[in-house]
Design a protein around this motif. Sequence first.
Motif, mmCIF file in Angstrom:
data_model
loop_
_atom_site.group_PDB
_atom_site.id
_atom_site.type_symbol
_atom_site.label_atom_id
_atom_site.label_comp_id
_atom_site.label_asym_id
_atom_site.label_seq_id
_atom_site.Cartn_x
_atom_site.Cartn_y
_atom_site.Cartn_z
ATOM 1 N N LEU A 299 78.217 35.541 59.104
ATOM 2 C CA LEU A 299 77.999 36.666 58.211
ATOM 3 C C LEU A 299 78.023 36.186 56.758
ATOM 4 N N ALA A 300 78.900 35.231 56.447
ATOM 5 C CA ALA A 300 78.935 34.668 55.089
ATOM 6 C C ALA A 300 77.610 33.994 54.749
ATOM 7 N N CYS A 301 76.993 33.312 55.723
ATOM 8 C CA CYS A 301 75.688 32.679 55.492
ATOM 9 C C CYS A 301 74.629 33.725 55.164
ATOM 10 N N VAL A 302 74.610 34.806 55.926
ATOM 11 C CA VAL A 302 73.620 35.849 55.682
ATOM 12 C C VAL A 302 73.891 36.532 54.347
ATOM 13 N N ARG A 303 75.169 36.749 54.022
ATOM 14 C CA ARG A 303 75.493 37.380 52.734
ATOM 15 C C ARG A 303 75.071 36.490 51.572
ATOM 16 N N ALA A 304 75.188 35.184 51.739
ATOM 17 C CA ALA A 304 74.718 34.275 50.685
ATOM 18 C C ALA A 304 73.209 34.438 50.497
ATOM 19 N N LEU A 305 72.502 34.576 51.601
ATOM 20 C CA LEU A 305 71.056 34.810 51.505
ATOM 21 C C LEU A 305 70.752 36.171 50.906
ATOM 22 N N GLU A 306 71.574 37.155 51.236
ATOM 23 C CA GLU A 306 71.381 38.484 50.653
ATOM 24 C C GLU A 306 71.498 38.404 49.130
ATOM 25 N N ASP A 307 72.476 37.652 48.643
ATOM 26 C CA ASP A 307 72.623 37.478 47.197
ATOM 27 C C ASP A 307 71.379 36.813 46.600
ATOM 28 N N GLN A 308 70.848 35.825 47.302
ATOM 29 C CA GLN A 308 69.664 35.121 46.807
ATOM 30 C C GLN A 308 68.399 35.964 46.939
ATOM 31 N N SER A 309 68.444 36.956 47.819
ATOM 32 C CA SER A 309 67.242 37.760 48.067
ATOM 33 C C SER A 309 66.810 38.562 46.846
ATOM 34 N N ARG A 310 67.673 38.673 45.857
ATOM 35 C CA ARG A 310 67.320 39.410 44.643
ATOM 36 C C ARG A 310 66.124 38.775 43.929
ATOM 37 N N CYS A 311 65.907 37.479 44.182
ATOM 38 C CA CYS A 311 64.758 36.830 43.534
ATOM 39 C C CYS A 311 63.493 36.939 44.395
ATOM 40 N N TYR A 312 63.605 37.510 45.607
ATOM 41 C CA TYR A 312 62.443 37.709 46.464
ATOM 42 C C TYR A 312 61.845 39.087 46.185
ATOM 43 N N SER A 313 60.697 39.353 46.782
ATOM 44 C CA SER A 313 60.072 40.664 46.614
ATOM 45 C C SER A 313 60.968 41.738 47.216
ATOM 46 N N GLY A 314 60.749 42.970 46.828
ATOM 47 C CA GLY A 314 61.599 44.086 47.251
ATOM 48 C C GLY A 314 61.764 44.214 48.750
ATOM 49 N N ASP A 315 60.673 44.127 49.503
ATOM 50 C CA ASP A 315 60.762 44.263 50.958
ATOM 51 C C ASP A 315 61.583 43.145 51.584
ATOM 52 N N LEU A 316 61.466 41.932 51.058
ATOM 53 C CA LEU A 316 62.226 40.817 51.611
ATOM 54 C C LEU A 316 63.713 40.984 51.305
ATOM 55 N N GLY A 317 64.032 41.431 50.112
ATOM 56 C CA GLY A 317 65.431 41.721 49.779
ATOM 57 C C GLY A 317 66.007 42.790 50.691
ATOM 58 N N GLU A 318 65.233 43.835 50.950
ATOM 59 C CA GLU A 318 65.677 44.893 51.863
ATOM 60 C C GLU A 318 65.827 44.375 53.290
ATOM 61 N N ALA A 319 64.971 43.450 53.692
ATOM 62 C CA ALA A 319 65.089 42.861 55.031
ATOM 63 C C ALA A 319 66.425 42.128 55.163
ATOM 64 N N PHE A 320 66.794 41.361 54.130
ATOM 65 C CA PHE A 320 68.085 40.669 54.182
ATOM 66 C C PHE A 320 69.240 41.657 54.241
ATOM 67 N N ASP A 321 69.159 42.755 53.497
ATOM 68 C CA ASP A 321 70.196 43.782 53.562
ATOM 69 C C ASP A 321 70.325 44.320 54.988
ATOM 70 N N SER A 322 69.203 44.551 55.654
ATOM 71 C CA SER A 322 69.215 45.046 57.031
ATOM 72 C C SER A 322 69.811 44.021 57.982
ATOM 73 N N LEU A 323 69.517 42.735 57.752
ATOM 74 C CA LEU A 323 70.089 41.689 58.601
ATOM 75 C C LEU A 323 71.606 41.648 58.479
ATOM 76 N N VAL A 324 72.108 41.782 57.262
ATOM 77 C CA VAL A 324 73.560 41.794 57.054
ATOM 78 C C VAL A 324 74.182 43.003 57.735
ATOM 79 N N THR A 325 73.566 44.164 57.587
ATOM 80 C CA THR A 325 74.071 45.384 58.235
ATOM 81 C C THR A 325 74.120 45.206 59.743
ATOM 82 N N PHE A 326 73.048 44.664 60.309
ATOM 83 C CA PHE A 326 73.002 44.457 61.756
ATOM 84 C C PHE A 326 74.106 43.513 62.211
ATOM 85 N N LEU A 327 74.211 42.338 61.579
ATOM 86 C CA LEU A 327 75.180 41.336 62.015
ATOM 87 C C LEU A 327 76.611 41.840 61.882
#
Length: 185
Positions: free
Chosen positions: A106-134
Amino acid sequence: MVFEGNASDTVLKLTIDRIAYEMIGDCVTRVDENNPHFTKVVNRFGNLGPVLLRNGSGVRSAYAFECERLHKVSGNAKSLARRIQSETVTKFKEYLQRDPCHEVHLACVRALEDQSRCYSGDLGEAFDSLVTFLSNFPEGITDFHNDNFMQRSDGTLVFSDPFADIETYLGYRRGDYQHSRAFRQ
């Protein structure tokens, strides 16, 4: 395992990984079905029943679903997949040396979620969904590797299988079962 689907633009996936199947059901179908970075599901067939593992090492349930046909990553999608994979695998290997547990992954995914802010909006939202799921599956781990990133014909990067359950992951490492491809593009 991947087989030809009922239509020319679909494939049938068979898995013994409950987390992978739940990801299709919970995260993609119910949580974020309109996000372009997740596989579009055509039909969920559910638990097909028990299957005997290689060398009689145990029994696992098999799950099946039909989804859109995707393509191997190339071009910009491949560059993005490599960057995501590199960031995740580096952290994953660091923590895996210590202990493969839910909090680590979960820490790995959260690190990616933090980095997702530099990705496009949909990709950032995808990472948020992955964290929620995990967060809802303590036995789940991240599984970002080359075969788990695909793309649509328009070049959109898709997380095709971003998680595994720890039992399935360790079973592959022990050699209880192996990847098998019944379908190739």
